[in-house]
Design an enzyme around this catalytic site. Structure first.
Site: not given
Ligand code: C5P
Length: 245
Positions: A40, A67, A69, A72, A131, A222
């Site tokens: 992603k 991603d 999002k 516009d 979220t 992460r």
């Molecule tokens: O590092 P982590 O596993 O928390 O990353 C989750 C990924 O999903 C990040 O790129 C974050 O921007 C994305 N994301 C999220 N919650 C959402 C939508 C997208 O954590 N509701």
């Protein structure tokens, strides 16, 4: 329930969030995760390095979930979708709150451009309520519904407008599976292997739980990308899924 025969398929449902600062870091992750099929690319890396990052991921033979999002006016979003398709992304996101016409024009542009380029139509995914927003935050923007009702309303609108799936919290999988089309693709971030720290994610679920509830793709960042050894962390994640089968 997940079945053993599906393990390869399950590995391919893992999307690694390439939330890194620059090309060098992105290359390191790509090289340390040869078994990951989809990466992603989000706002941070895209803003830092531009569409070259999409081409970089493709040069490693992997697929791209772009991603950004998009949100516009319909004409601008349709143009951005065409550009993304010329870079051969496999998945991309749009804010469902951009409205029916914006989403319909995006789908139409995607179909035309994919056909012109002779490539597979990517999955166009709707983002509903971020979220990070609580009911109080939504109210401040004029949205009076409780967040689950708003998620369902926007998800329904996204599907009616031709989008193929939804990005949502693992807590919303059951609601969307129950209320909407069975063909809907569900992509869930907020995933934490049992051995990983929650960090700033609040409503988390393990990979096995999310798949069992009906998620089609798991976005994990992460716990893998910031691990001392991303390769080992990925192998551990796959093992965890294996053990849950
Ligand atoms: O590092 P982590 O596993 O928390 O990353 C989750 C990924 O999903 C990040 O790129 C974050 O921007 C994305 N994301 C999220 N919650 C959402 C939508 C997208 O954590 N509701």
């Amino acid at each position: 329930m997940i079945k053993k025969a599906d393990l390869k398929e399950i590995r391919e449902k893992i999307i690694i969030a390439l939330d890194v600062k620059n090309r060098v870091e992105a290359k390191n992750i790509l090289e340390s995760l040869p078994e990951t099929r989809i990466f992603k690319v989000g706002l941070e890396l895209f803003t830092a390095e531009g569409p070259d990052m999409i081409d970089l991921v493709r040069s490693y033979g992997r697929q791209i979930f772009l991603d950004l999002k998009l949100h516009d006016i319909p004409n601008t979003v349709a143009g951005a979708v065409r550009a993304a398709i010329r870079h051969e992304v496999s998945m991309l996101t749009l804010h469902a709150s951009g409205g029916r016409e914006m989403m319909m024009r995006a789908v139409e542009a995607a179909r035309e451009e994919a056909e012109k380029a002779g490539i597979k139509l990517p999955l166009l995914l709707g983002v509903t309520v971020l979220t990070s927003l609580k009911d109080k935050d939504m109210e401040e923007t004029g949205v009076k519904s409780e967040s689950r009702a708003q998620v369902l309303r926007l998800a329904r609108l996204a599907l009616e407008s031709g989008l193929m799936g939804i990005v949502c919290s693992p807590q919303e999988i059951e609601l969307l599976r129950r209320e909407l089309s069975a063909n809907l693709k569900i992509v869930t971030p907020g995933i934490r292997p049992v051995w990983a720290e929650a960090q700033d994610q609040k409503r988390i679920m393990t990979p096995a739980e999310a798949l069992n509830k009906g998620s089609d793709y798991l976005v994990i960042g992460r716990p893998i990308t910031q691990a001392a050894s991303p390769a080992e962390a990925f192998a551990r994640l796959v093992k965890e899924l294996e053990a849950a089968i």
